[in-house]
Design a protein around this motif. Structure first.
Motif, short mmCIF file in Angstrom:
data_model
loop_
_atom_site.label_atom_id
_atom_site.label_comp_id
_atom_site.label_asym_id
_atom_site.label_seq_id
_atom_site.Cartn_x
_atom_site.Cartn_y
_atom_site.Cartn_z
N VAL A 1 5.00 9.37 15.19
CA VAL A 1 4.45 8.37 14.39
C VAL A 1 4.88 7.16 14.57
O VAL A 1 3.98 6.12 14.81
CB VAL A 1 4.48 8.54 12.78
CG1 VAL A 1 3.30 8.32 12.40
CG2 VAL A 1 4.98 10.08 12.64
N GLU A 2 6.07 6.66 14.98
CA GLU A 2 6.47 5.45 14.99
C GLU A 2 6.20 4.80 16.21
O GLU A 2 6.45 3.67 16.14
CB GLU A 2 8.30 5.65 14.93
CG GLU A 2 8.92 6.15 16.04
CD GLU A 2 8.84 7.58 15.84
OE1 GLU A 2 9.58 8.36 16.60
OE2 GLU A 2 8.46 8.19 14.68
N CYS B 1 2.67 5.63 6.48
CA CYS B 1 3.85 4.82 6.03
C CYS B 1 4.87 4.72 7.03
O CYS B 1 5.63 3.91 6.79
CB CYS B 1 4.21 5.36 4.82
SG CYS B 1 5.06 7.06 4.73
N GLN B 2 4.62 5.51 7.95
CA GLN B 2 5.92 5.46 8.98
C GLN B 2 5.60 4.78 10.27
O GLN B 2 6.34 4.32 11.16
CB GLN B 2 6.25 6.79 9.53
CG GLN B 2 6.77 7.95 8.38
CD GLN B 2 6.93 9.18 8.95
OE1 GLN B 2 7.31 9.46 10.19
NE2 GLN B 2 6.60 10.22 8.14
N THR B 3 4.06 4.18 10.16
CA THR B 3 3.62 3.54 11.46
C THR B 3 3.76 2.03 11.12
O THR B 3 2.59 1.36 10.94
CB THR B 3 2.13 3.80 11.58
OG1 THR B 3 1.22 3.75 10.63
CG2 THR B 3 2.11 5.55 12.04
N LYS B 4 4.87 1.48 11.16
CA LYS B 4 5.09 0.02 10.68
C LYS B 4 4.45 -1.00 11.48
O LYS B 4 3.92 -1.99 11.08
CB LYS B 4 6.70 -0.22 10.66
CG LYS B 4 7.48 0.59 9.80
CD LYS B 4 7.10 0.63 8.42
CE LYS B 4 7.83 1.24 7.50
NZ LYS B 4 7.65 1.41 6.23
N LYS C 1 -1.75 16.25 9.92
CA LYS C 1 -0.52 15.76 10.83
C LYS C 1 -0.86 14.85 11.64
O LYS C 1 -1.91 15.38 12.44
CB LYS C 1 0.57 16.79 10.67
CG LYS C 1 0.83 17.52 9.76
CD LYS C 1 1.96 18.67 10.09
CE LYS C 1 2.28 19.59 8.77
NZ LYS C 1 3.11 20.35 9.34
N ARG D 1 0.97 -1.70 3.51
CA ARG D 1 2.10 -1.27 4.36
C ARG D 1 1.68 -1.80 5.63
O ARG D 1 2.73 -2.07 6.30
CB ARG D 1 2.21 0.22 4.49
CG ARG D 1 2.73 0.86 2.88
CD ARG D 1 2.64 2.39 3.04
NE ARG D 1 3.09 3.04 1.61
CZ ARG D 1 4.36 3.01 1.53
NH1 ARG D 1 5.57 2.73 2.26
NH2 ARG D 1 4.73 3.60 0.37
N GLU E 1 -0.46 10.29 4.57
CA GLU E 1 0.74 10.12 4.40
C GLU E 1 1.54 9.64 5.37
O GLU E 1 2.51 8.73 5.13
CB GLU E 1 1.59 11.47 3.70
CG GLU E 1 0.93 12.02 2.40
CD GLU E 1 1.44 13.18 1.91
OE1 GLU E 1 2.17 13.99 2.63
OE2 GLU E 1 1.28 13.55 0.78
N VAL E 2 1.47 10.01 6.70
CA VAL E 2 2.33 9.68 7.68
C VAL E 2 2.09 8.23 8.09
O VAL E 2 2.92 7.68 8.74
CB VAL E 2 2.00 10.62 8.82
CG1 VAL E 2 2.48 12.06 8.63
CG2 VAL E 2 0.52 10.44 9.38
#
Length: 714
Positions: free
Chosen positions: A13-14, A36-39, A8, A71, A33-34
């Motif tokens: 994350v963002e 994918c939230q870090t655009k 984690k 991504r 996995e996380v």
């Protein structure tokens, strides 16, 4: 800082823009996995970014790479060095803003065509990618590229692209000249900003020397290191004159510091090689230029410090041109005129000289090299001895050459290390360089079949008593080492006539810290007395006649006097040994290996110290051990236990194996073993377990396997 905590992320994350993480041996999708939230992630780097030479030991699952690249469209920096990645997905081409891509020490074989879309890429690092075979032609689209690091890509065959289009290149570590449509040296012409090191290989493929000339190397003042390499096969070609013209056209710039020429097939070297205008040349290597008949004029290079001449099969003499005097006619190394002898102008800064594999070279070495620190002469049997004044010499290595060279150096008081090999007529060391050097600390002698001792009768060798490291190897007649009161490291290997060791090494005052004895079949015993208390490593291997181990190996009482500091004990292939001396192993012992000592008594409770420091026990081919000693569980520091070919081993102690820190257990070819202890399998520290070739085992423990196993081999 590693911002991944377990699986984690440790912050929101963002908000992440820069993310560095330490590799695990196996990195799978769950860990990432996380992401994918870090655009808007801009930096993703596996640490450390610089991997050791054995890199590519970590694994990243293919789906992680595919999902990540599809991504993270805002990435500027991507470092995946050290991962065992065989290929990149085509989605790499979606990272239009990528400026830095590091795949060093990976197993990448080729880059996808989509890599040509990375138009903002400035740094592409493929250092140490030994499986890389080619680069795509679309690399020529990367017009903003500043760094293309291809060092250590030994299987890269060609570079079929117009590298000259990459006008912004500053670092180009390798250029491979291809056949036909491949890259040409002339592609370098427009790369005005090149700096650092450049290696040009495949020079046998230059069809016209004007192509080499058009590369304008002489104008590349930013280059400081240059390798010029032909293929080994080209030495057998009939194009000697063509290779001479090519090398003549590759004169480097004035700021060149290091130059290597490999497998050059011409008979002569170009005049520019010894031109005093190359004022910054400090390192020069001429390697396997086997067709050359004369050496270049090098004596007037004002800054030359390191010179290596290796594999010059056809060079028979060194003329005056070698010294930079401009005419030929002499047949030896030494300066021919009194003026030259007194001038001291030849090689004024030379610190290291290596002459190797020049079997036809005759004559004498230079008489005065006032700055020389290291001299290496190997496989030059015809070189003659002469009086040499080398007042700064620290290290001397003479192998498979004239043994009289050892005695021809006039007593440099600075000499600290001497290595000799393959001098069959050498009987002992009593003359010249060794006798006169009071500073000598390291002495290594191997494959000198005539050597019987280090001293002649009546010669006490007072001037080499300061030796700290002594190695004697493959000297079949050698039988006596002598006494060196400062000796710290002693290695004796393949000395067929050695029957005993000097009594001096059993003196308490002896400073010996390491003793290695291997393949000495006549050695039967150690001299009476105890081993030095400062001894930390003792390795005895393949001494078939050895019947006893030295006193002082074991601790007899708990007194603080004469306490051994032994940390590493290895006894291998000594079939005549029957027992250990009385007492217990020192509490300082960390590594214990007993292999192929068929008659030696097994480990027992009386030998192992309670609460000792043992971290590794390895027993191989011990036919007398039926059970491990019960007190073995007192070894709380033990992390690894190896039991191989212990054919009489039937069971473990009743209390099981309760080592709190055991990480690795190997049990192999123990044919009489019928069960494993249940208690051992509750050990949470155990990560690696191997059980093999144990036919007596009928079942595994009912309690199951240890919970934290990473690898199980059965």
């Amino acid at each position: 800082m590693d911002m991944l905590e377990g699986d984690k992320l440790c912050i929101a994350v963002e908000r992440i823009r820069y993310l560095a993480f330490t590799r695990k041996q196996y990195d799978v999708a769950k860990r990432f996995e996380v992401l994918c939230q870090t655009k808007k992630l801009r930096t993703l780097a596996a640490l450390p970014t610089c991997m050791p030479t054995w890199g590519a030991c970590c694994y990243l699952s293919a789906d992680v790479l595919q999902n990540m690249l599809s991504r993270l469209r805002c990435l500027r920096v991507l470092c995946l060095s050290g991962y065992s990645i065989g290929e990149l997905p085509n989605s790499i081409g979606h990272l239009k803003q990528l400026c830095y891509l590091n795949l060093s020490r990976s197993r990448i074989k080729q880059l996808p065509q989509s890599a040509g879309s990375l138009i903002n890429l400035q740094m592409l690092k493929l250092h140490g990618c030994t499986e890389l075979t080619n680069l795509p032609r679309v690399i020529e689209n990367l017009v903003n590229l500043h760094v293309l690091d291809l060092a250590g890509t030994s299987n890269l065959q060609d570079m079929p692209f117009k590298i000259g289009k990459l006008k912004n290149l500053q670092i180009l570590s390798k250029l491979i000249v291809g056949k036909g449509i491949g890259s040409a040296v002339s592609e370098l012409r427009g790369l005005l900003n090149l700096r650092g090191k450049l290696s040009i290989s495949g020079l046998e493929n230059v069809a016209d020397f004007r192509d080499a000339s058009n590369g304008n190397l002489k104008d590349k003042d930013g280059l400081t290191e240059l390798d010029l390499q032909w293929s080994d096969e080209s030495l057998n070609s009939e194009n000697e004159e063509g290779q001479m013209h090519v090398l003549e056209s590759l004169m480097p710039g004035k700021n060149m510091e290091k130059l290597r020429i490999l497998f050059y097939g011409g008979k002569m070297f170009p005049s520019w090689l010894g031109d005093p205008s190359l004022t910054n040349i400090v390192w020069l290597e001429l390697l396997n230029c086997r067709n050359s008949i004369l050496l270049p004029s090098l004596g007037r290079l004002p800054s030359l410090k390191i010179l290596s001449i290796v594999g010059m099969d056809r060079v028979q003499k060194v003329d005056l041109t070698f010294y930079g005097h401009g005419y030929v006619g002499m047949t030896c190394w030494s300066s021919p005129s009194r003026a030259n002898e007194d001038s001291g102008e030849e090689f004024p800064c030379l610190r290291e000289l290596t002459v190797e594999n020049c079997p036809k070279l005759i004559g004498k070495l230079p008489g005065r090299l006032l700055s020389l620190v290291k001299l290496v002469i190997k496989h030059c049997p015809k070189l003659e001895s002469s009086s040499m004044s080398l007042p700064s010499l620290n290290e001397l290595n003479v192998e498979d050459s004239n043994e009289e060279l050892l005695g021809s150096i006039l007593g440099p008081s600075s000499l600290t290390a001497v290595t000799t090999k393959g001098l069959p007529v050498l009987l002992h060391l009593q003359n010249g360089v060794v006798r006169s050097s009071g500073a000598l600390r390291v002495l290594s002698i191997s494959s000198c079949i005539g050597l019987t001792s280090l001293q002649a009768a009546g010669d006490i060798l007072l001037n080499i008593t300061a030796i700290e490291h002594l190695k004697i190897k493959n000297c079949s007649r050698f039988s006596e080492t002598g006494f060196f009161p400062m000796l710290k490291h002693l290695t004796l290997k393949d000395c067929q006539s050695l029957k005993f060791l000097p009594s001096a090494i059993t003196m308490i005052s002896c400073p010996l810290e390491e003793l290695k004895i291997e393949d000495c079949p006549a050695l039967t015993f150690f001299a009476n007395g105890r081993l030095p208390t400062v001894l930390r490593r003792l390795k005895i291997r393949f001494c078939e006649a050895l019947v006893s181990l030295p006193q002082g190996l074991m601790q007899i009482d708990n007194s603080t006097s004469n306490v051994s500091h032994l940390e590493n004990l290895e006894i291998v292939g000594c079939p005549s040994l029957i027992s250990f001396p009385e007492g217990k192993f020192p509490s300082s012992l960390k590594i214990l290996k007993i292999w192929r000592c068929f008659r030696l008594e097994p480990l027992s409770d009386t030998m192992l110290p309670k609460n000792g420091s043992l971290e590794l026990i390895s027993v191989f081919n011990c036919s007398k051990m039926t059970c491990l000693p019960g007190c073995i569980n007192c070894l709380t520091h033990l992390t690894e236990l190896n039991l191989h070919k212990c054919t009489a081993l039937k069971y473990f102690p009743e209390t099981g194996l309760q080592f709190p820190n055991l990480r690795k257990l190997d049990i192999y070819e123990c044919s009489s073993l019928n069960s494993l202890p249940d208690q051992m399998l509750s050990r949470t520290s155990l990560h690696y377990l191997t059980i093999g070739e144990c036919p007596g085992l009928v079942s595994f423990p009912k309690a199951g396997w240890p919970p934290n196993l990473l690898a199980l081999k059965i």
